[in-house]
Design a protein around this motif. Sequence first.
Motif, PDB file in Angstrom:
ATOM      1  N   LEU B  70       0.833  -1.209   0.000  1.00  0.00           N
ATOM      2  CA  LEU B  70       0.000   0.000   0.000  1.00  0.00           C
ATOM      3  C   LEU B  70       0.865   1.256   0.000  1.00  0.00           C
ATOM      4  O   LEU B  70       0.557   2.240  -0.681  1.00  0.00           O
ATOM      5  CB  LEU B  70      -0.901  -0.020   1.236  1.00  0.00           C
ATOM      6  N   GLU B  71       1.955   1.205   0.759  1.00  0.00           N
ATOM      7  CA  GLU B  71       2.872   2.353   0.793  1.00  0.00           C
ATOM      8  C   GLU B  71       3.598   2.520  -0.537  1.00  0.00           C
ATOM      9  O   GLU B  71       3.999   3.622  -0.882  1.00  0.00           O
ATOM     10  CB  GLU B  71       3.868   2.199   1.948  1.00  0.00           C
ATOM     11  N   LEU B  73       2.126   1.670  -3.435  1.00  0.00           N
ATOM     12  CA  LEU B  73       1.070   2.147  -4.327  1.00  0.00           C
ATOM     13  C   LEU B  73       0.900   3.662  -4.196  1.00  0.00           C
ATOM     14  O   LEU B  73       0.760   4.380  -5.171  1.00  0.00           O
ATOM     15  CB  LEU B  73      -0.242   1.441  -3.977  1.00  0.00           C
ATOM     16  N   LEU B  74       0.919   4.132  -2.960  1.00  0.00           N
ATOM     17  CA  LEU B  74       0.752   5.564  -2.705  1.00  0.00           C
ATOM     18  C   LEU B  74       1.805   5.973  -1.668  1.00  0.00           C
ATOM     19  O   LEU B  74       1.539   5.935  -0.470  1.00  0.00           O
ATOM     20  CB  LEU B  74      -0.674   5.811  -2.176  1.00  0.00           C
ATOM     21  N   ASP B  76       4.746   8.193   0.499  1.00  0.00           N
ATOM     22  CA  ASP B  76       4.641   9.417   1.302  1.00  0.00           C
ATOM     23  C   ASP B  76       5.273  10.618   0.601  1.00  0.00           C
ATOM     24  O   ASP B  76       5.063  11.744   1.014  1.00  0.00           O
ATOM     25  CB  ASP B  76       5.328   9.207   2.659  1.00  0.00           C
ATOM     26  N   GLU B 112     -10.741  23.375 -10.323  1.00  0.00           N
ATOM     27  CA  GLU B 112     -10.442  24.701 -10.876  1.00  0.00           C
ATOM     28  C   GLU B 112     -11.586  25.656 -10.609  1.00  0.00           C
ATOM     29  O   GLU B 112     -12.753  25.336 -10.834  1.00  0.00           O
ATOM     30  CB  GLU B 112     -10.215  24.582 -12.389  1.00  0.00           C
ATOM     31  N   THR B 121      -6.184  14.832  -0.360  1.00  0.00           N
ATOM     32  CA  THR B 121      -5.244  14.134   0.516  1.00  0.00           C
ATOM     33  C   THR B 121      -3.981  13.702  -0.220  1.00  0.00           C
ATOM     34  O   THR B 121      -3.126  13.073   0.369  1.00  0.00           O
ATOM     35  CB  THR B 121      -5.937  12.891   1.108  1.00  0.00           C
ATOM     36  N   TYR B 122      -3.911  14.017  -1.511  1.00  0.00           N
ATOM     37  CA  TYR B 122      -2.760  13.562  -2.281  1.00  0.00           C
ATOM     38  C   TYR B 122      -2.281  14.650  -3.239  1.00  0.00           C
ATOM     39  O   TYR B 122      -2.998  15.622  -3.506  1.00  0.00           O
ATOM     40  CB  TYR B 122      -3.118  12.299  -3.068  1.00  0.00           C
ATOM     41  N   LEU B 151       1.072   3.357  -8.561  1.00  0.00           N
ATOM     42  CA  LEU B 151      -0.043   3.804  -9.388  1.00  0.00           C
ATOM     43  C   LEU B 151       0.393   4.873 -10.385  1.00  0.00           C
ATOM     44  O   LEU B 151       0.885   5.931  -9.989  1.00  0.00           O
ATOM     45  CB  LEU B 151      -1.142   4.360  -8.485  1.00  0.00           C
ATOM     46  N   VAL B 152       0.253   4.595 -11.667  1.00  0.00           N
ATOM     47  CA  VAL B 152       0.537   5.580 -12.709  1.00  0.00           C
ATOM     48  C   VAL B 152      -0.621   5.588 -13.712  1.00  0.00           C
ATOM     49  O   VAL B 152      -1.077   4.539 -14.145  1.00  0.00           O
ATOM     50  CB  VAL B 152       1.873   5.303 -13.452  1.00  0.00           C
ATOM     51  N   ASP B 153      -1.102   6.777 -14.005  1.00  0.00           N
ATOM     52  CA  ASP B 153      -2.171   6.931 -14.991  1.00  0.00           C
ATOM     53  C   ASP B 153      -1.567   7.542 -16.249  1.00  0.00           C
ATOM     54  O   ASP B 153      -0.913   8.586 -16.179  1.00  0.00           O
ATOM     55  CB  ASP B 153      -3.249   7.890 -14.466  1.00  0.00           C
ATOM     56  N   TYR B 176       1.147   9.646  -8.100  1.00  0.00           N
ATOM     57  CA  TYR B 176       0.565  10.296  -6.918  1.00  0.00           C
ATOM     58  C   TYR B 176       1.375   9.964  -5.671  1.00  0.00           C
ATOM     59  O   TYR B 176       2.042   8.941  -5.592  1.00  0.00           O
ATOM     60  CB  TYR B 176      -0.870   9.809  -6.697  1.00  0.00           C
ATOM     61  N   LEU B 178       0.959  10.636  -1.157  1.00  0.00           N
ATOM     62  CA  LEU B 178       0.097  11.098  -0.072  1.00  0.00           C
ATOM     63  C   LEU B 178       0.672  12.379   0.528  1.00  0.00           C
ATOM     64  O   LEU B 178       1.867  12.467   0.774  1.00  0.00           O
ATOM     65  CB  LEU B 178       0.024  10.008   1.008  1.00  0.00           C
ATOM     66  N   LYS B 179      -0.188  13.319   0.738  1.00  0.00           N
ATOM     67  CA  LYS B 179       0.264  14.577   1.350  1.00  0.00           C
ATOM     68  C   LYS B 179       0.734  14.325   2.770  1.00  0.00           C
ATOM     69  O   LYS B 179       0.162  13.478   3.462  1.00  0.00           O
ATOM     70  CB  LYS B 179      -0.919  15.560   1.400  1.00  0.00           C
ATOM     71  N   PRO B 180       1.747  15.072   3.188  1.00  0.00           N
ATOM     72  CA  PRO B 180       2.201  14.866   4.570  1.00  0.00           C
ATOM     73  C   PRO B 180       1.133  15.285   5.579  1.00  0.00           C
ATOM     74  O   PRO B 180       0.305  16.105   5.276  1.00  0.00           O
ATOM     75  CB  PRO B 180       3.426  15.753   4.707  1.00  0.00           C
TER      76      PRO B 180
END
Lengths: 211, 180
Positions: B70-71, B73-74, B76, B112, B121-122, B151-153, B176, B178-180
């Motif tokens: 999980l870490e 995937l997204l 810090d 926007e 949150t990211y 994760l890459v789009d 992406y 995760l925001k601190p």
Amino acid sequence: MQERVTTSFIPKASLQVERETRSTRRGSSLVSILAGVIFLLAAMASVGMFLFERYTIQSIEAKGATLERSRAAFEPSTIEQLSRLDTRIGTAKKLLSNHPALSNLFDELEEKTLTSIRFNDFFYDVGAQNGAALSFSGDAASFNAVALQSDAFSKSSLISDPIFSDVNIAPLGVVRFNFKASVHDTALHYVPLGAAPSEPPPPEESATPIP
Amino acid sequence: MKFFLPILFLAGAVGLFFWFIDPAYARIKELRVQEAEFDQALTRARELQEVRDELIQRYNGFPSEDIARLEKLLPDHIDNVRLIIDLDSIASRYGMRVRNVAIESSQNHSIEGAVGPDESTYESVVISFSVAGPYDTFRGFLTDLERSLRLVDVTKLSFSATPSGIYEYNISVKTYWLKP
């Protein structure tokens, strides 16, 4: 001459005064008792208030200490760790639900493209607001092939608003065209292996690899 | 003179009331409110403790490998070097190399035109690169890219046909953290 002494059991002075004195004394003592009782009650209430106030203060102090112990037992670092994991799981779920699988688009193009059509380039761009834009140029064997291709793309569940433009005959006799369309974001969503797709792909007849 | 004592008692009682009883009563009322707040806080603390215990139990139930995945995937932080290594590793499975790597922009995800604090949150960044190879090989690479743990789009993709059958694919991916 000797005075005559008269004896009598009847009191010469009236008893009225004594009676009044006794009644006044009784009344004043009653007021004193009442005042004393009131004072005593006030004193007892004061002591009670004092003791209850002390008890309440001690109780609050004890509860404050218990609360402080509970706060320390929470271990802020553990809470932070759990909270971060929760945010990570929630964010990952959200991002995965919007994760596009571009392979779906290529699968669709391979299925829908006629054998009489050839693409020369390919451009795919996810815009900020209007979803993904798809454009390419290509060659067709004939005008009919372009028309059939347009018809095939219009039936696609992935491609919307297909527009063929600049359809011209090239020097070698092939029909050259430009193509523009937008792509349905939802149909591009990634489906993990083993998970059932939300919409089964419609059966198609031709299968042509591109370009 | 005979009413001196009752008057003294009554004066004492009135004095006690105004000097001690009434202020003490007001103080006790405030203390009782404070005590009720403490009681409420303690009740909530007990409830929170139960929730915390339950959450810790669930957290301990997660395999550490899954948390590590999980870490990944997204993560810090952006960790773009690791991402480029991963992309190159995927490409090398298909005999391709990642080239012309560039970080295009760092983006946040507020809508926007929206006014107010950014509650996303990211954060994300777009990385562009190119690979060269036949179409079928690229399809395999693309499939692996979609399924990669990090994760890459894919946000942009362009390529042109060449007579050799080896095409150069210009790809932009959004990743992406995760925001601190």
